[in-house]
Design a protein around this motif. Structure first.
Motif, PDB file in Angstrom:
ATOM      1  N   PRO A 243       0.814  -1.222   0.000  1.00 20.23           N
ATOM      2  CA  PRO A 243       0.000   0.000   0.000  1.00 20.23           C
ATOM      3  C   PRO A 243       0.844   1.268   0.000  1.00 20.23           C
ATOM      4  CG  PRO A 243      -0.910  -1.575   1.546  1.00 20.23           C
ATOM      5  CD  PRO A 243       0.402  -2.132   1.061  1.00 20.23           C
ATOM      6  N   GLU A 244       1.991   1.242   0.666  1.00 25.06           N
ATOM      7  CA  GLU A 244       2.868   2.413   0.689  1.00 25.06           C
ATOM      8  C   GLU A 244       3.392   2.737  -0.702  1.00 25.06           C
ATOM      9  OE1 GLU A 244       3.358  -0.217   2.828  1.00 25.06           O
ATOM     10  OE2 GLU A 244       2.382   0.748   4.533  1.00 25.06           O
TER      11      GLU A 244
ATOM     12  N   LEU B  10       0.103   7.502  -4.168  1.00 25.22           N
ATOM     13  CA  LEU B  10       0.601   8.498  -5.108  1.00 25.22           C
ATOM     14  C   LEU B  10       0.643   9.886  -4.491  1.00 25.22           C
ATOM     15  CD1 LEU B  10      -1.385   7.355  -8.251  1.00 25.22           C
ATOM     16  CD2 LEU B  10       0.961   6.808  -7.645  1.00 25.22           C
ATOM     17  N   LYS B  11       0.122   9.987  -3.292  1.00 29.89           N
ATOM     18  CA  LYS B  11       0.013  11.294  -2.675  1.00 29.89           C
ATOM     19  C   LYS B  11       1.396  11.796  -2.260  1.00 29.89           C
ATOM     20  CE  LYS B  11      -2.678  13.881   0.545  1.00 29.89           C
ATOM     21  NZ  LYS B  11      -3.974  13.980   1.149  1.00 29.89           N
TER      22      LYS B  11
ATOM     23  N   ILE C  64      -4.814  22.408 -11.146  1.00 31.73           N
ATOM     24  CA  ILE C  64      -3.828  23.484 -10.994  1.00 31.73           C
ATOM     25  C   ILE C  64      -2.540  22.930 -10.398  1.00 31.73           C
ATOM     26  CG2 ILE C  64      -3.308  25.648  -9.795  1.00 31.73           C
ATOM     27  CD1 ILE C  64      -6.366  26.273  -9.991  1.00 31.73           C
ATOM     28  N   ARG C  65      -2.658  22.081  -9.373  1.00 30.63           N
ATOM     29  CA  ARG C  65      -1.464  21.492  -8.737  1.00 30.63           C
ATOM     30  C   ARG C  65      -0.686  20.652  -9.745  1.00 30.63           C
ATOM     31  NH1 ARG C  65      -3.506  20.078  -4.243  1.00 30.63           N
ATOM     32  NH2 ARG C  65      -4.498  18.189  -4.990  1.00 30.63           N
ATOM     33  N   THR C  66      -1.380  19.844 -10.541  1.00 31.83           N
ATOM     34  CA  THR C  66      -0.721  19.007 -11.543  1.00 31.83           C
ATOM     35  C   THR C  66      -0.023  19.855 -12.587  1.00 31.83           C
ATOM     36  OG1 THR C  66      -2.391  17.296 -11.188  1.00 31.83           O
ATOM     37  CG2 THR C  66      -1.078  17.140 -13.201  1.00 31.83           C
ATOM     38  N   LEU C  67      -0.679  20.910 -13.026  1.00 26.88           N
ATOM     39  CA  LEU C  67      -0.081  21.825 -13.993  1.00 26.88           C
ATOM     40  C   LEU C  67       1.213  22.418 -13.451  1.00 26.88           C
ATOM     41  CD1 LEU C  67      -0.307  23.456 -16.663  1.00 26.88           C
ATOM     42  CD2 LEU C  67      -1.542  25.165 -15.336  1.00 26.88           C
TER      43      LEU C  67
END
Length: 78
Positions: free
Chosen positions: A25-26, A30-31, A64-67
Motif C-alpha cells: 500500500p505504501e 501516489l500522494k 492546478i497542482r498538476t499543472l
C-alpha cells in the motif's frame, strides 16, 4: 438476486501457489507531501479550471497542482 447458486463438493484440481507480486500500500500511494498556500488567481483562470475539472470529474485544485508540478518537472529537466 433471484438465481440460486448450487455448490458441489467436486475436486477443484491442481492448485498452484502464486507469490505476492502486488506492490505494498505504501508503494501504491501516489500522494505527495503538499504545502498549503494562498494564491490569488484571475477569475477567468478559475472559471476555466473549474470547467475543465467538471468535464473530467476532478477538483479544479488538483488540475492546478498538476499543472504546476509538470511545469516544475519540465524546468528541472532543462
Amino acid at each position: 438476486m433471484s438465481k440460486v447458486i448450487k455448490y458441489s463438493d467436486e475436486p477443484i484440481g491442481d492448485l498452484k501457489l502464486v507469490t505476492d507480486f502486488l506492490p505494498s500500500p505504501e508503494e501504491l500511494s501516489l500522494k505527495k507531501e503538499n504545502t498549503k498556500v494562498t494564491i490569488s488567481l484571475s477569475s477567468e483562470s478559475v472559471v476555466y479550471f473549474k470547467e475543465v475539472a467538471k468535464k473530467h470529474h476532478l477538483q479544479y485544485q488538483t488540475i492546478i497542482r498538476t499543472l504546476l508540478d509538470e511545469y516544475v518537472a519540465h524546468q528541472k529537466r532543462r
